[in-house]
Design a protein around this motif. Structure first.
Motif, PDB file in Angstrom:
ATOM      1  N   GLY A 204       0.812  -1.215   0.000  1.00  0.00           N
ATOM      2  CA  GLY A 204       0.000   0.000   0.000  1.00  0.00           C
ATOM      3  C   GLY A 204       0.841   1.258   0.000  1.00  0.00           C
ATOM      4  O   GLY A 204       2.073   1.215   0.087  1.00  0.00           O
ATOM      5  N   LYS A 205       0.148   2.396  -0.108  1.00  0.00           N
ATOM      6  CA  LYS A 205       0.840   3.684  -0.237  1.00  0.00           C
ATOM      7  C   LYS A 205       1.522   4.098   1.061  1.00  0.00           C
ATOM      8  O   LYS A 205       2.665   4.548   1.058  1.00  0.00           O
ATOM      9  CB  LYS A 205      -0.145   4.773  -0.670  1.00  0.00           C
ATOM     10  N   GLY A 206       0.834   3.973   2.188  1.00  0.00           N
ATOM     11  CA  GLY A 206       1.433   4.339   3.469  1.00  0.00           C
ATOM     12  C   GLY A 206       1.343   5.822   3.748  1.00  0.00           C
ATOM     13  O   GLY A 206       0.876   6.613   2.921  1.00  0.00           O
ATOM     14  N   VAL A 207       1.782   6.220   4.925  1.00  0.00           N
ATOM     15  CA  VAL A 207       1.694   7.623   5.349  1.00  0.00           C
ATOM     16  C   VAL A 207       2.828   8.428   4.723  1.00  0.00           C
ATOM     17  O   VAL A 207       3.871   7.873   4.364  1.00  0.00           O
ATOM     18  CB  VAL A 207       1.750   7.741   6.886  1.00  0.00           C
ATOM     19  N   PRO A 208       2.641   9.749   4.578  1.00  0.00           N
ATOM     20  CA  PRO A 208       3.684  10.592   3.976  1.00  0.00           C
ATOM     21  C   PRO A 208       4.975  10.580   4.792  1.00  0.00           C
ATOM     22  O   PRO A 208       4.968  10.357   6.005  1.00  0.00           O
ATOM     23  CB  PRO A 208       3.053  11.990   3.970  1.00  0.00           C
ATOM     24  N   VAL A 209       6.085  10.835   4.112  1.00  0.00           N
ATOM     25  CA  VAL A 209       7.388  10.943   4.761  1.00  0.00           C
ATOM     26  C   VAL A 209       7.570  12.358   5.276  1.00  0.00           C
ATOM     27  O   VAL A 209       7.241  13.328   4.590  1.00  0.00           O
ATOM     28  CB  VAL A 209       8.525  10.614   3.763  1.00  0.00           C
ATOM     29  N   ARG A 210       8.072  12.486   6.511  1.00  0.00           N
ATOM     30  CA  ARG A 210       8.401  13.801   7.058  1.00  0.00           C
ATOM     31  C   ARG A 210       9.915  13.898   7.180  1.00  0.00           C
ATOM     32  O   ARG A 210      10.567  12.981   7.684  1.00  0.00           O
ATOM     33  CB  ARG A 210       7.753  13.992   8.431  1.00  0.00           C
ATOM     34  N   LEU A 211      10.459  14.998   6.710  1.00  0.00           N
ATOM     35  CA  LEU A 211      11.908  15.189   6.702  1.00  0.00           C
ATOM     36  C   LEU A 211      12.289  16.325   7.635  1.00  0.00           C
ATOM     37  O   LEU A 211      11.708  17.414   7.576  1.00  0.00           O
ATOM     38  CB  LEU A 211      12.393  15.491   5.279  1.00  0.00           C
ATOM     39  N   ARG A 212      13.257  16.071   8.506  1.00  0.00           N
ATOM     40  CA  ARG A 212      13.795  17.105   9.382  1.00  0.00           C
ATOM     41  C   ARG A 212      15.310  17.066   9.292  1.00  0.00           C
ATOM     42  O   ARG A 212      15.906  15.992   9.211  1.00  0.00           O
ATOM     43  CB  ARG A 212      13.364  16.865  10.839  1.00  0.00           C
ATOM     44  N   SER A 213      15.942  18.219   9.308  1.00  0.00           N
ATOM     45  CA  SER A 213      17.404  18.277   9.307  1.00  0.00           C
ATOM     46  C   SER A 213      17.875  18.997  10.572  1.00  0.00           C
ATOM     47  O   SER A 213      17.177  19.886  11.088  1.00  0.00           O
ATOM     48  CB  SER A 213      17.919  19.005   8.060  1.00  0.00           C
ATOM     49  N   PHE A 214      19.061  18.614  11.058  1.00  0.00           N
ATOM     50  CA  PHE A 214      19.577  19.159  12.307  1.00  0.00           C
ATOM     51  C   PHE A 214      21.051  19.504  12.147  1.00  0.00           C
ATOM     52  O   PHE A 214      21.752  18.923  11.326  1.00  0.00           O
ATOM     53  CB  PHE A 214      19.410  18.139  13.444  1.00  0.00           C
ATOM     54  N   SER A 215      21.496  20.453  12.959  1.00  0.00           N
ATOM     55  CA  SER A 215      22.893  20.882  12.893  1.00  0.00           C
ATOM     56  C   SER A 215      23.819  19.935  13.633  1.00  0.00           C
ATOM     57  O   SER A 215      24.991  19.804  13.287  1.00  0.00           O
ATOM     58  CB  SER A 215      23.039  22.297  13.474  1.00  0.00           C
ATOM     59  N   THR A 216      23.302  19.279  14.680  1.00  0.00           N
ATOM     60  CA  THR A 216      24.139  18.386  15.481  1.00  0.00           C
ATOM     61  C   THR A 216      23.382  17.100  15.783  1.00  0.00           C
ATOM     62  O   THR A 216      22.155  17.041  15.722  1.00  0.00           O
ATOM     63  CB  THR A 216      24.542  19.034  16.817  1.00  0.00           C
ATOM     64  N   ALA A 217      24.137  16.080  16.149  1.00  0.00           N
ATOM     65  CA  ALA A 217      23.537  14.803  16.536  1.00  0.00           C
ATOM     66  C   ALA A 217      22.729  14.946  17.819  1.00  0.00           C
ATOM     67  O   ALA A 217      21.721  14.259  18.013  1.00  0.00           O
ATOM     68  CB  ALA A 217      24.631  13.754  16.710  1.00  0.00           C
ATOM     69  N   MET A 218      23.154  15.850  18.711  1.00  0.00           N
ATOM     70  CA  MET A 218      22.419  16.074  19.954  1.00  0.00           C
ATOM     71  C   MET A 218      21.034  16.653  19.664  1.00  0.00           C
ATOM     72  O   MET A 218      20.043  16.256  20.286  1.00  0.00           O
ATOM     73  CB  MET A 218      23.203  17.017  20.867  1.00  0.00           C
ATOM     74  N   GLU A 219      20.957  17.594  18.726  1.00  0.00           N
ATOM     75  CA  GLU A 219      19.655  18.159  18.338  1.00  0.00           C
ATOM     76  C   GLU A 219      18.744  17.066  17.788  1.00  0.00           C
ATOM     77  O   GLU A 219      17.546  17.024  18.086  1.00  0.00           O
ATOM     78  CB  GLU A 219      19.838  19.256  17.290  1.00  0.00           C
ATOM     79  N   GLU A 220      19.308  16.194  16.988  1.00  0.00           N
ATOM     80  CA  GLU A 220      18.538  15.102  16.407  1.00  0.00           C
ATOM     81  C   GLU A 220      17.988  14.185  17.496  1.00  0.00           C
ATOM     82  O   GLU A 220      16.798  13.840  17.506  1.00  0.00           O
ATOM     83  CB  GLU A 220      19.424  14.308  15.442  1.00  0.00           C
TER      84      GLU A 220
END
Length: 215
Positions: A140-156
Motif C-alpha cells: 500500500g501507499k502508506g503515510v507521507p514521509v516527514r523530513l527534518r534536518s539538524f545541525s548536530t547529533a544532539m539536536e537530532e
C-alpha cells in the motif's frame, strides 16, 4: 610499505590484503593450481557484488573460467565502499564481461510502503552511473514521509525524544512499544540512549547492548 612487506615475509605472515593478492598471484602463475580449483569449484555465488574490489573480481573471473557457472547478487545503488577499494564497475559492467549472463531484477520490496520506496527512488535516481530499477511493493501507499534536518547529533536525539513524548501526550492509546528508532551505525545510539534516559523514556536496544548495561 616496503619495510612492512619485509616484516611480513620475515615472519611468514600475511595480512588481509595479502590473502587476496597472493591468491591472484598464485592462480596467475601456476596453471596447475588454477586448473585444480576450477574443476573443484563448479558453482560460484557472490553476494554484495557491488562491494567487490579488483582483486576479488580477478579471483572470481579466474575460478569461474572453467564451468562458467557464476551467479552474483548486488545493487549498484548500495555501493558505499569505494574508500576501501570497492569498484562499482564490477557490477555495472558485469554483462560486458559475461555477455551470456541472465539478468534478474529483484525490484519488489517486502518491508516498506510505496511512499518510502518512491522517496528512495527519487534520491537514488540522481546517481550518475547506475542500472535502472523501479522499486515497488504491495504493502500500500502508506503515510507521507516527514523530513527534518539538524545541525548536530544532539539536536537530532533531542527531537526524537520530544517527538515520542508529544505523541504519547496527545494519544493516550499509544504505548512506548508503538515506537521504533532506526539508526545507521551503532555509534549513533549512545546520544539517543542518553536523551531517552534523561527524558525518562524506557527503551530496549534490539540486536545490541544498551550502552548503560555495558561494563
Amino acid at each position: 610499505y616496503e619495510e612492512y612487506q619485509r616484516h611480513l615475509r620475515k615472519n611468514n605472515a600475511l595480512d588481509f590484503d595479502d590473502l587476496l593478492m597472493k591468491t591472484v598471484e598464485l592462480l596467475h602463475s601456476h596453471d596447475e593450481v588454477l586448473d585444480m580449483y576450477r574443476h573443484r569449484v563448479r558453482y560460484i555465488m557472490v553476494d554484495e557484488y557491488q562491494d567487490t574490489n579488483a582483486a576479488q573480481f580477478e579471483i572470481v573471473r579466474l575460478l569461474a573460467g572453467g564451468y562458467r557457472n557464476l551467479c552474483v547478487v548486488g545493487d549498484d545503488d548500495q555501493s558505499i565502499y569505494k574508500f576501501r577499494g570497492a569498484d562499482i564497475r564490477n557490477i555495472l559492467d558485469f554483462e560486458k564481461v559475461y555477455p551470456d549472463a541472465i539478468l534478474v531484477r529483484l525490484e519488489q520490496n517486502y518491508r516498506s510502503t510505496q511512499t518510502i520506496l518512491d522517496s528512495a527512488n527519487a534520491v537514488i535516481a540522481n546517481n550518475r552511473r547506475r542500472k535502472e530499477k523501479a522499486l515497488w511493493t504491495d504493502h500500500g501507499k502508506g503515510v507521507p514521509v516527514r523530513l527534518r534536518s539538524f545541525s548536530t547529533a544532539m539536536e537530532e536525539a533531542s527531537f526524537v525524544v520530544r517527538y515520542i513524548q508529544d505523541k504519547m501526550d496527545r494519544d493516550k492509546s499509544l504505548t512506548y512499544k508503538d515506537f521504533a528508532v532506526l539508526y545507521r551505525t551503532n555509534a549513533q545510539a549512545r546520544l539517543i540512549e542518553e536523551r531517552l534516559v534523561r527524558g525518562s523514556v524506557p527503551y530496549n536496544v534490539v540486536g545490541g547492548t544498551n550502552f548503560y548495561d555495558r561494563r
